[in-house]
Design a protein around this motif. Structure first.
Motif, PDB file in Angstrom:
ATOM      1  N   LEU A 124       0.831  -1.204   0.000  1.00  0.00           N
ATOM      2  CA  LEU A 124       0.000   0.000   0.000  1.00  0.00           C
ATOM      3  C   LEU A 124       0.872   1.265   0.000  1.00  0.00           C
ATOM      4  CD1 LEU A 124      -2.826   1.431   0.531  1.00  0.00           C
ATOM      5  CD2 LEU A 124      -2.293   1.222   2.963  1.00  0.00           C
ATOM      6  N   THR A 125       1.815   1.315   0.949  1.00  0.00           N
ATOM      7  CA  THR A 125       2.584   2.535   1.208  1.00  0.00           C
ATOM      8  C   THR A 125       3.490   2.918   0.041  1.00  0.00           C
ATOM      9  OG1 THR A 125       2.611   1.899   3.519  1.00  0.00           O
ATOM     10  CG2 THR A 125       4.195   3.572   2.875  1.00  0.00           C
ATOM     11  N   ALA A 133      -2.224   7.408   2.644  1.00  0.00           N
ATOM     12  CA  ALA A 133      -2.329   6.328   1.653  1.00  0.00           C
ATOM     13  C   ALA A 133      -3.113   6.748   0.413  1.00  0.00           C
ATOM     14  CB  ALA A 133      -2.962   5.102   2.315  1.00  0.00           C
ATOM     15  N   ALA A 175     -10.020   8.605  -2.985  1.00  0.00           N
ATOM     16  CA  ALA A 175     -10.064   7.327  -2.253  1.00  0.00           C
ATOM     17  C   ALA A 175     -10.874   6.281  -3.012  1.00  0.00           C
ATOM     18  CB  ALA A 175     -10.656   7.555  -0.863  1.00  0.00           C
ATOM     19  N   HIS A 176     -11.866   6.744  -3.780  1.00  0.00           N
ATOM     20  CA  HIS A 176     -12.697   5.781  -4.514  1.00  0.00           C
ATOM     21  C   HIS A 176     -12.155   5.502  -5.915  1.00  0.00           C
ATOM     22  CE1 HIS A 176     -15.601   5.673  -1.277  1.00  0.00           C
ATOM     23  NE2 HIS A 176     -15.438   6.977  -1.172  1.00  0.00           N
ATOM     24  N   PHE A 229      -9.350   1.017  -1.677  1.00  0.00           N
ATOM     25  CA  PHE A 229      -9.026   1.674  -0.398  1.00  0.00           C
ATOM     26  C   PHE A 229      -9.779   0.978   0.743  1.00  0.00           C
ATOM     27  CE2 PHE A 229      -8.869   5.261   2.704  1.00  0.00           C
ATOM     28  CZ  PHE A 229      -7.493   5.394   2.741  1.00  0.00           C
ATOM     29  N   MET A 233      -8.022  -0.639   3.909  1.00  0.00           N
ATOM     30  CA  MET A 233      -8.333  -0.178   5.270  1.00  0.00           C
ATOM     31  C   MET A 233      -8.927  -1.300   6.122  1.00  0.00           C
ATOM     32  SD  MET A 233      -7.328   2.879   5.750  1.00  0.00           S
ATOM     33  CE  MET A 233      -5.961   2.772   4.637  1.00  0.00           C
ATOM     34  N   SER A 234      -9.785  -2.124   5.519  1.00  0.00           N
ATOM     35  CA  SER A 234     -10.369  -3.202   6.330  1.00  0.00           C
ATOM     36  C   SER A 234      -9.307  -4.268   6.629  1.00  0.00           C
ATOM     37  CB  SER A 234     -11.607  -3.808   5.672  1.00  0.00           C
ATOM     38  OG  SER A 234     -11.274  -4.332   4.427  1.00  0.00           O
ATOM     39  N   LEU A 236      -6.184  -3.561   7.104  1.00  0.00           N
ATOM     40  CA  LEU A 236      -5.358  -2.979   8.169  1.00  0.00           C
ATOM     41  C   LEU A 236      -6.083  -2.998   9.509  1.00  0.00           C
ATOM     42  CD1 LEU A 236      -3.652  -0.033   6.258  1.00  0.00           C
ATOM     43  CD2 LEU A 236      -2.508  -2.008   7.290  1.00  0.00           C
ATOM     44  N   ASP A 237      -7.404  -2.840   9.487  1.00  0.00           N
ATOM     45  CA  ASP A 237      -8.153  -2.914  10.757  1.00  0.00           C
ATOM     46  C   ASP A 237      -7.838  -4.235  11.457  1.00  0.00           C
ATOM     47  OD1 ASP A 237      -9.338  -0.467  10.456  1.00  0.00           O
ATOM     48  OD2 ASP A 237     -11.290  -1.244   9.822  1.00  0.00           O
ATOM     49  N   ARG A 303     -17.318  -4.237  12.908  1.00  0.00           N
ATOM     50  CA  ARG A 303     -16.259  -3.352  12.419  1.00  0.00           C
ATOM     51  C   ARG A 303     -15.340  -3.017  13.591  1.00  0.00           C
ATOM     52  NH1 ARG A 303     -16.442   1.875   8.390  1.00  0.00           N
ATOM     53  NH2 ARG A 303     -14.323   2.572   8.887  1.00  0.00           N
ATOM     54  N   THR A 305     -12.461  -0.920  13.463  1.00  0.00           N
ATOM     55  CA  THR A 305     -11.548   0.206  13.207  1.00  0.00           C
ATOM     56  C   THR A 305     -11.081   0.874  14.503  1.00  0.00           C
ATOM     57  OG1 THR A 305     -12.730   0.585  11.144  1.00  0.00           O
ATOM     58  CG2 THR A 305     -11.283   2.363  11.901  1.00  0.00           C
ATOM     59  N   GLU A 355       2.100  -0.663  10.046  1.00  0.00           N
ATOM     60  CA  GLU A 355       0.635  -0.895   9.962  1.00  0.00           C
ATOM     61  C   GLU A 355      -0.144   0.310  10.507  1.00  0.00           C
ATOM     62  OE1 GLU A 355      -1.292  -4.447   9.850  1.00  0.00           O
ATOM     63  OE2 GLU A 355       0.429  -5.586   9.138  1.00  0.00           O
ATOM     64  N   GLY A 356       0.350   1.500  10.155  1.00  0.00           N
ATOM     65  CA  GLY A 356      -0.242   2.738  10.644  1.00  0.00           C
ATOM     66  C   GLY A 356       0.536   3.210  11.849  1.00  0.00           C
ATOM     67  N   ILE A 360      -1.169   7.920  13.496  1.00  0.00           N
ATOM     68  CA  ILE A 360      -2.360   7.612  12.680  1.00  0.00           C
ATOM     69  C   ILE A 360      -3.439   6.940  13.549  1.00  0.00           C
ATOM     70  CG2 ILE A 360      -3.203   6.053  10.832  1.00  0.00           C
ATOM     71  CD1 ILE A 360      -2.022   8.645   9.745  1.00  0.00           C
ATOM     72  N   VAL A 364      -7.328   8.143  14.014  1.00  0.00           N
ATOM     73  CA  VAL A 364      -8.517   7.282  13.893  1.00  0.00           C
ATOM     74  C   VAL A 364      -9.370   7.383  15.168  1.00  0.00           C
ATOM     75  CG1 VAL A 364      -9.277   4.861  13.739  1.00  0.00           C
ATOM     76  CG2 VAL A 364      -7.409   5.678  12.273  1.00  0.00           C
TER      77      VAL A 364
HETATM   78  N1  COS Z   1     -12.729   0.550   6.779  1.00  0.00           N
HETATM   79  C1  COS Z   1     -13.516   0.754   5.696  1.00  0.00           C
HETATM   80  N2  COS Z   1     -13.556   1.934   5.016  1.00  0.00           N
HETATM   81  C2  COS Z   1     -12.747   2.912   5.465  1.00  0.00           C
HETATM   82  C3  COS Z   1     -11.911   2.767   6.569  1.00  0.00           C
HETATM   83  C4  COS Z   1     -11.934   1.526   7.255  1.00  0.00           C
HETATM   84  N3  COS Z   1     -11.170   1.314   8.315  1.00  0.00           N
HETATM   85  N4  COS Z   1     -11.235   3.913   6.763  1.00  0.00           N
HETATM   86  C5  COS Z   1     -11.630   4.762   5.825  1.00  0.00           C
HETATM   87  N5  COS Z   1     -12.541   4.162   5.032  1.00  0.00           N
HETATM   88  C6  COS Z   1     -13.266   4.769   3.911  1.00  0.00           C
HETATM   89  C7  COS Z   1     -13.972   6.015   4.417  1.00  0.00           C
HETATM   90  O1  COS Z   1     -15.267   5.714   4.913  1.00  0.00           O
HETATM   91  C8  COS Z   1     -14.049   6.882   3.178  1.00  0.00           C
HETATM   92  O2  COS Z   1     -15.125   6.484   2.370  1.00  0.00           O
HETATM   93  P1  COS Z   1     -16.301   7.550   2.003  1.00  0.00           P
HETATM   94  O3  COS Z   1     -15.584   8.596   1.174  1.00  0.00           O
HETATM   95  O4  COS Z   1     -17.282   6.752   1.206  1.00  0.00           O
HETATM   96  O5  COS Z   1     -16.822   8.090   3.273  1.00  0.00           O
HETATM   97  C9  COS Z   1     -12.765   6.518   2.413  1.00  0.00           C
HETATM   98  O6  COS Z   1     -12.337   5.247   2.932  1.00  0.00           O
HETATM   99  C10 COS Z   1     -11.683   7.535   2.632  1.00  0.00           C
HETATM  100  O7  COS Z   1     -11.447   7.605   4.040  1.00  0.00           O
HETATM  101  P2  COS Z   1     -10.869   8.888   4.739  1.00  0.00           P
HETATM  102  O8  COS Z   1     -11.539  10.115   4.201  1.00  0.00           O
HETATM  103  O9  COS Z   1     -10.928   8.669   6.204  1.00  0.00           O
HETATM  104  O10 COS Z   1      -9.352   8.865   4.208  1.00  0.00           O
HETATM  105  P3  COS Z   1      -8.119   9.693   4.661  1.00  0.00           P
HETATM  106  O11 COS Z   1      -7.326  10.048   3.466  1.00  0.00           O
HETATM  107  O12 COS Z   1      -8.525  10.794   5.579  1.00  0.00           O
HETATM  108  O13 COS Z   1      -7.203   8.601   5.431  1.00  0.00           O
HETATM  109  C11 COS Z   1      -6.372   7.320   7.262  1.00  0.00           C
HETATM  110  C12 COS Z   1      -7.587   7.927   6.537  1.00  0.00           C
HETATM  111  C13 COS Z   1      -5.381   8.350   7.709  1.00  0.00           C
HETATM  112  C14 COS Z   1      -6.980   6.642   8.474  1.00  0.00           C
HETATM  113  C15 COS Z   1      -5.690   6.298   6.316  1.00  0.00           C
HETATM  114  O14 COS Z   1      -5.055   6.949   5.245  1.00  0.00           O
HETATM  115  C16 COS Z   1      -4.689   5.441   7.035  1.00  0.00           C
HETATM  116  O15 COS Z   1      -5.079   4.530   7.769  1.00  0.00           O
HETATM  117  N6  COS Z   1      -3.390   5.685   6.813  1.00  0.00           N
HETATM  118  C17 COS Z   1      -2.347   4.849   7.327  1.00  0.00           C
HETATM  119  C18 COS Z   1      -2.068   3.779   6.358  1.00  0.00           C
HETATM  120  C19 COS Z   1      -1.290   2.682   6.977  1.00  0.00           C
HETATM  121  O16 COS Z   1      -1.686   2.094   7.967  1.00  0.00           O
HETATM  122  N7  COS Z   1      -0.158   2.377   6.354  1.00  0.00           N
HETATM  123  C20 COS Z   1       0.669   1.292   6.777  1.00  0.00           C
HETATM  124  C21 COS Z   1       0.445   0.212   5.805  1.00  0.00           C
HETATM  125  S1  COS Z   1       1.360  -1.177   6.177  1.00  0.00           S
HETATM  126  S2  COS Z   1       2.253  -1.455   4.392  1.00  0.00           S
END
Ligand code: COS
Length: 372
Positions: A124-125, A133, A175-176, A229, A233-234, A236-237, A303, A305, A355-356, A360, A364
């Protein structure tokens, strides 16, 4: 962790695997001259543990997230490098396929991953975007029955040894406009850089994944176009619950080292800082409870998160604090770089970063407070 929350047979298999396969290589892994990540996963496969979360129909153990965290904690207590290799393979390297894969994709890949014949990874990163992301630049352009992927991913666990990468790439805007793809390492245009020389976790490889006009069949898109995305994100949760378990294991391993040293001091009629030991036990135990709670939520289909972020933040801060206290309690022996407390302190720090980052996790958690 006691095994009361996990299937007894699986618990026995986990204990035997750690004793037979992890303990003998722990010192070499900590030095960075142990078996490769793929060999670690192969060994887990031989023990029937490379697909804990994968249904038996696809060659896995059909276990729960309670089983998964038991496995990761037990391994991490002995060696954190092996724990992160297995954690990434089992969670973000396999779970998205379980949740979002179609029957054909599951049939093609799950069995190999669950048997430990293939090593799974998650990409992802990117170097420029870091935690942001959504800002990724890697593109996937549709061309007939395939997509052509171009870009570079950074800080990828097991890069260079993995067989299958779950890659997020841009197919549109925002994101979409992100989609997920199953990319085989053997395909033309897939390359990896030199593994990063890290401060700890020396047995785990972390590196760059370069995608140079990689042609990926459309049948290897994971989920619909634009849901990448959500896939990430799911994943990573749930993945953060695994990292939380890894942190609990590191904290417990540090406590083990501190206790061993304190027992020797007692036997020699020297003072022992029992207050520090008690605080280490309380924090480790609290982190374990948070991790178990988050895993139970995943198993209940809820969920996770928020609770994954809370568990990951608390457990990883705990493993740094507890491992640092262990170094103090084991001094001066712990000044040696191969001392168990020193190894764990170096390993612990990465858990706050990957993993965040913990910043971050705070984002959240704070968003939840404000209902954002
Ligand atoms: N589960 C499902 N959907 C999710 C979600 C989750 N945990 N988190 C966000 N989404 C969805 C949101 O609902 C949103 O959808 P809608 O536009 O339909 O509402 C969309 O994804 C975008 O989310 P958001 O606006 O929150 O995105 P941001 O750019 O603000 O980023 C963070 C959110 C910072 C939480 C995210 O970029 C993140 O987790 N970054 C860290 C990444 C990471 O962990 N990297 C390490 C990877 S290990 S290689």
């Amino acid at each position: 962790m006691s095994t009361e929350l996990v299937d007894a047979a699986l618990g026995g298999r986990i204990g035997a695997f750690v004793e037979d396969a992890i303990l003998p290589i722990a010192a070499a892994m900590a030095r960075g001259d142990g078996p490769s990540p793929k060999r670690v996963v192969e060994a887990a496969g031989e023990a029937g543990l490379a697909g804990i979360l994968t249904p038996e129909a696809y060659g896995g153990a059909g276990g729960t997230h309670a089983d998964f965290i038991e496995f990761i904690e037990t391994v991490a207590r002995v060696d954190a490098s092996c724990a992160v290799i297995l954690d990434v393979h089992l969670s973000v390297g396999t779970e998205p396929l379980l949740v979002f894969g179609n029957d054909d994709q599951k049939l093609r890949y799950l069995r190999k991953l669950a048997r430990g014949e293939w090593l799974g990874a998650f990409a992802l990163t990117e170097a420029a975007g870091g935690s942001d992301a959504v800002s990724m630049q890697t593109r996937a352009v549709r061309d007939g029955d395939s997509y052509v992927l171009d870009g570079a991913k950074a800080f990828i666990t097991s890069a260079g040894d993995a067989d299958l990468y779950i890659v997020m790439a841009r197919t549109g805007e925002g994101a979409h406009g992100i989609s997920a793809f199953l990319v085989e390492s053997a395909w033309p245009g897939v390359r990896t850089g030199t593994p990063l020389a890290k401060m700890g976790l020396h047995g785990s490889w972390t590196g760059e994944l370069i995608l140079d006009k990689v042609r990926v069949p459309a049948s290897n898109r994971l989920g619909d176009e634009g849901v990448g995305f959500t896939v990430a994100m799911s994943a990573l949760d749930s993945g953060r619950v695994g990292i939380s378990a890894q942190a609990v294991g590191i904290a417990q391993g540090s406590l083990d080292a501190a206790l061993a040293s304190s027992r020797r001091r007692r036997a020699a009629d020297l003072d022992v800082d029992v207050t520090a030991l008690a605080d280490m036990e309380v924090r480790t135990s609290a982190a374990r409870h948070l991790t178990r709670y988050a895993a139970a939520l995943v198993d209940a289909g809820r969920r996770v998160t928020l609770d994954a972020a809370i568990a990951k933040l608390y457990s990883t801060d705990t493993c740094v604090a507890v491992s640092q206290a262990a170094v103090d309690l084991c001094a001066p022996d712990s000044a040696a770089e191969d001392h168990p407390a020193a190894v764990r302190l170096r390993d612990a720090k990465a858990c706050q970063i990957y993993e965040g980052t913990n910043q971050i996790q705070r984002v959240v958690i704070a968003r939840h407070l404000f209902n954002d």
